[in-house]
Design a protein around this motif. Structure first.
Motif, PDB file in Angstrom:
ATOM      1  N   PRO A   1      44.680  43.549  37.683  1.00 33.00           N
ATOM      2  CA  PRO A   1      45.982  43.697  38.342  1.00 33.00           C
ATOM      3  C   PRO A   1      46.969  42.644  37.856  1.00 33.00           C
ATOM      4  N   LEU A   2      48.232  43.033  37.719  1.00 28.62           N
ATOM      5  CA  LEU A   2      49.235  42.129  37.160  1.00 28.62           C
ATOM      6  C   LEU A   2      49.300  40.816  37.923  1.00 28.62           C
ATOM      7  N   SER A   3      49.271  40.880  39.253  1.00 31.16           N
ATOM      8  CA  SER A   3      49.356  39.653  40.050  1.00 31.16           C
ATOM      9  C   SER A   3      48.157  38.751  39.784  1.00 31.16           C
ATOM     10  N   ALA A   4      46.951  39.332  39.750  1.00 30.29           N
ATOM     11  CA  ALA A   4      45.754  38.542  39.474  1.00 30.29           C
ATOM     12  C   ALA A   4      45.761  38.041  38.036  1.00 30.29           C
ATOM     13  N   ASN A   5      46.274  38.850  37.113  1.00 31.59           N
ATOM     14  CA  ASN A   5      46.355  38.444  35.709  1.00 31.59           C
ATOM     15  C   ASN A   5      47.225  37.203  35.562  1.00 31.59           C
ATOM     16  N   LEU A   6      48.366  37.194  36.231  1.00 32.43           N
ATOM     17  CA  LEU A   6      49.269  36.040  36.146  1.00 32.43           C
ATOM     18  C   LEU A   6      48.624  34.786  36.722  1.00 32.43           C
ATOM     19  N   VAL A   7      47.876  34.943  37.823  1.00 29.05           N
ATOM     20  CA  VAL A   7      47.198  33.788  38.422  1.00 29.05           C
ATOM     21  C   VAL A   7      46.154  33.238  37.452  1.00 29.05           C
ATOM     22  N   LEU A   8      45.316  34.122  36.886  1.00 29.76           N
ATOM     23  CA  LEU A   8      44.297  33.690  35.934  1.00 29.76           C
ATOM     24  C   LEU A   8      44.927  33.011  34.727  1.00 29.76           C
ATOM     25  N   ARG A   9      45.991  33.627  34.218  1.00 28.32           N
ATOM     26  CA  ARG A   9      46.654  33.119  33.025  1.00 28.32           C
ATOM     27  C   ARG A   9      47.219  31.718  33.263  1.00 28.32           C
ATOM     28  N   ASN A  10      47.927  31.539  34.368  1.00 28.45           N
ATOM     29  CA  ASN A  10      48.552  30.247  34.639  1.00 28.45           C
ATOM     30  C   ASN A  10      47.523  29.179  34.994  1.00 28.45           C
ATOM     31  N   LEU A  11      46.470  29.572  35.727  1.00 28.41           N
ATOM     32  CA  LEU A  11      45.409  28.607  36.040  1.00 28.41           C
ATOM     33  C   LEU A  11      44.719  28.148  34.764  1.00 28.41           C
ATOM     34  N   GLY A  12      44.372  29.109  33.909  1.00 29.19           N
ATOM     35  CA  GLY A  12      43.715  28.737  32.659  1.00 29.19           C
ATOM     36  C   GLY A  12      44.581  27.855  31.799  1.00 29.19           C
ATOM     37  N   LEU A  13      45.851  28.184  31.678  1.00 26.19           N
ATOM     38  CA  LEU A  13      46.789  27.391  30.887  1.00 26.19           C
ATOM     39  C   LEU A  13      46.879  25.967  31.407  1.00 26.19           C
ATOM     40  N   THR A  14      46.986  25.823  32.722  1.00 25.56           N
ATOM     41  CA  THR A  14      47.131  24.497  33.328  1.00 25.56           C
ATOM     42  C   THR A  14      45.882  23.645  33.097  1.00 25.56           C
TER      43      THR A  14
END
Length: 530
Positions: free
Chosen positions: A408-421
């Motif tokens: 899901p787009l919302s979960a994708n953004l959370v995973l993406r930003n958490l991983g990046l950070t």
């Protein structure tokens, strides 16, 4: 200061999350429109690593963060990546990126020849300027020493800040007009065909002559509203409910069809009413609308699909994703069955399958660990690029049997930003001491050389993209982010150009350029006898 250093060393998790908090706080500082955003986490992490060297998290934290980011990006944009490889514009973008990557590599090798720079330092500058951890790992393995880590630690911060600064300067000088997604809904208009020649023609015949994006969702006949189908023939006194992406397109359709009416279809909801349903059921997500077997009952029609902040016309080949909101015309008595069919759970739109992400990540790490023979050079391992490549393939497939690969787009953004950070914080904290020591030993020589390599990477892309090919700013920003590789650059490009083109450009460019960088550091020592 020593007391603070000891406290941070004894509490590495506290140090990690303090770095994240301070990094995001610094990233919000805005000076005449320029701010670092998430990239500030790296610079706070470098300071934290210098202040408390023993507080650095284990390397696995950074590896996990980068892998999560790469997997989320790949799954989201797999389709666009493969379209880019086969399209003229995609091949052009990859060639533009390739010019910058190769020039930066050549400049790094020239420094070795002209200034007696060790080969390891030169390759480290190349890897750091391109912010490519897989390239650094490949260089260390190829040379059998840690020399590349020195050049990498110096050039890495420049490889993040330099492209961000270039993008900012170009944005301020060019002042590009970028249309951000407005989130406006699909427009509707009621039209009564006037031309007697239209009577007897099918809905499909009418749509063939109307502007792109126009659809006919329903019609009113004999005081009843009916869902429209392409095979349905027009009769006298029919009123059509026409949908389109803009009011201008609808007005053009009205000029071709007939007289505009108001409220005759939408004002009567006895036969058809509007309902919006969340797609959250695993059985429908990952399937195209044309393949869905909707519940039997009274006729109904799909009017729109809303994904994120954008409305999409419900084409038969449109593949549903978790979180899509489906707009339908149906009888009220059928609402419950339709909600059950699609799921209609807001909670479900933020969840994803840990089975699919587990298998996907495992396959990616497995691919990255395989050594591929390279004639004349030896063996090549893709490293974390394997995670991205597998994710891109799965993102294109969307679904395999009963296993849905989408997130899901919302979960994708959370995973993406958490991983990046996590990635930026771990790399910065681990590189802080080495970065400070190298700068103190070499003065600003290595910093200057690293800055030149970064310029050699970014400038050709901007000149070719914006100057020669006159490409839109947001497309070029995506190419820069993909060629440079660091997720923080992509995040900043998204901030300047809030469209999907930077993300698509990054997904289209990053995998190939990462492989090129790895090949470069594998081939150069073999050619130069290093």
């Amino acid at each position: 200061m020593e007391t603070l250093s000891n406290i941070l060393a004894q509490q590495p998790m506290m140090a990690l999350f303090l770095t994240v908090a301070l990094g995001y706080l610094l990233g919000e500082v805005n000076i005449k429109g320029f701010s670092l955003g998430v990239g500030a986490v790296l610079f706070v992490a470098l300071f934290m690593g210098w202040l408390a060297p023993k507080s650095a998290p284990a390397p696995m934290v950074g590896t996990l963060g980068l892998a999560l980011f790469l997997y989320a990006v790949g799954v989201q944009y797999g389709k666009q990546f493969f379209v880019g490889l086969t399209s003229t514009s995609g091949r052009r973008a990859n060639l533009i990126a390739l010019s910058g990557v190769l020039l930066s590599g050549i400049v790094s090798v020239l420094f070795m020849k002209l200034s007696s720079l060790p080969l390891g330092h030169a390759l480290g500058l190349f890897a750091g300027a391109g912010t490519s951890t897989p390239t650094l790992q490949a260089a260390i393995v190829q040379l059998g020493n840690d020399d590349p880590a020195v050049g990498y630690s110096v050039a890495y911060p420049l490889g993040v800040a330099g492209p961000i600064l270039f993008l900012y300067i170009c944005f301020m000088v060019l002042k590009p007009k970028i249309q951000a997604p407005t989130g406006g809904g699909i427009e509707m208009l009621e039209i009564a065909p006037e031309d007697s020649a239209l009577k007897g023609k099918t809905i499909g015949d009418l749509l063939a002559g109307l502007p792109a994006g126009i659809d006919i969702a329903a019609l009113r006949r004999a005081h009843h509203n009916l869902p429209a189908s392409r095979s349905m023939a027009l009769a006298a006194n029919d009123v059509l409910l026409v949908t389109g992406p803009s009011r201008e397109a609808l007005e053009q359709a009205a000029k071709q069809l007939g007289e505009v009416h108001h409220g005759r279809v939408t004002g009567d909801r006895r036969d058809l009413d509007y309902v919006r349903i969340f797609a959250s059921r695993a059985a429908v997500v990952g399937r195209s609308l044309g393949d869905l077997k909707l519940p039997e009952g009274r006729p109904h029609a799909l009017v729109q699909v809303r994904r994120g902040d954008a409305d999409i016309m419900p084409r038969p080949d449109l593949v549903l994703e978790f979180g899509d909101r489906i707009g339908m015309l149906a009888h009220r008595d059928d609402f419950a069955a339709l909600r059950k069919f699609f799921g209609d759970s807001i909670k479900g739109t933020a969840e994803f399958s840990y089975i699919s992400i587990g298998f996907g990540m495992a396959l990616g790490f497995l691919l990255g660990a395989i050594n591929f023979p390279l004639p004349g050079v030896g063996k090549l391992a893709l490293g974390l690029s394997g995670v991205l490549i597998v994710a891109l393939v799965l993102g294109k497939l969307r679904r395999t049997g009963g296993l849905n690969w989408t997130i899901p787009l919302s979960a994708n953004l959370v995973l993406r930003n958490l991983g990046l950070t996590l990635f930026l914080a771990q790399v910065g904290m681990a590189s802080g001491p080495k970065f400070a020591a190298t700068v103190s030993q070499t003065g600003f020589l290595m910093l200057g050389l690293g800055a030149i390599v970064v310029v050699a990477l970014v400038l050709p892309i901007l000149l070719l993209g914006l100057g020669v090919f006159k490409m839109p700013y947001d497309e070029v920003a995506g190419i820069v982010a993909g060629a440079c590789g660091n997720p923080a650059i992509l995040a900043y490009a998204n901030k300047l150009a809030p469209t999907d083109k930077p993300d698509i450009g990054y997904a289209m460019i990053f995998p190939g350029m990462t492989i090129i960088k790895i090949l470069f550091v594998d081939i150069v020592p073999a050619v130069l006898g290093g």
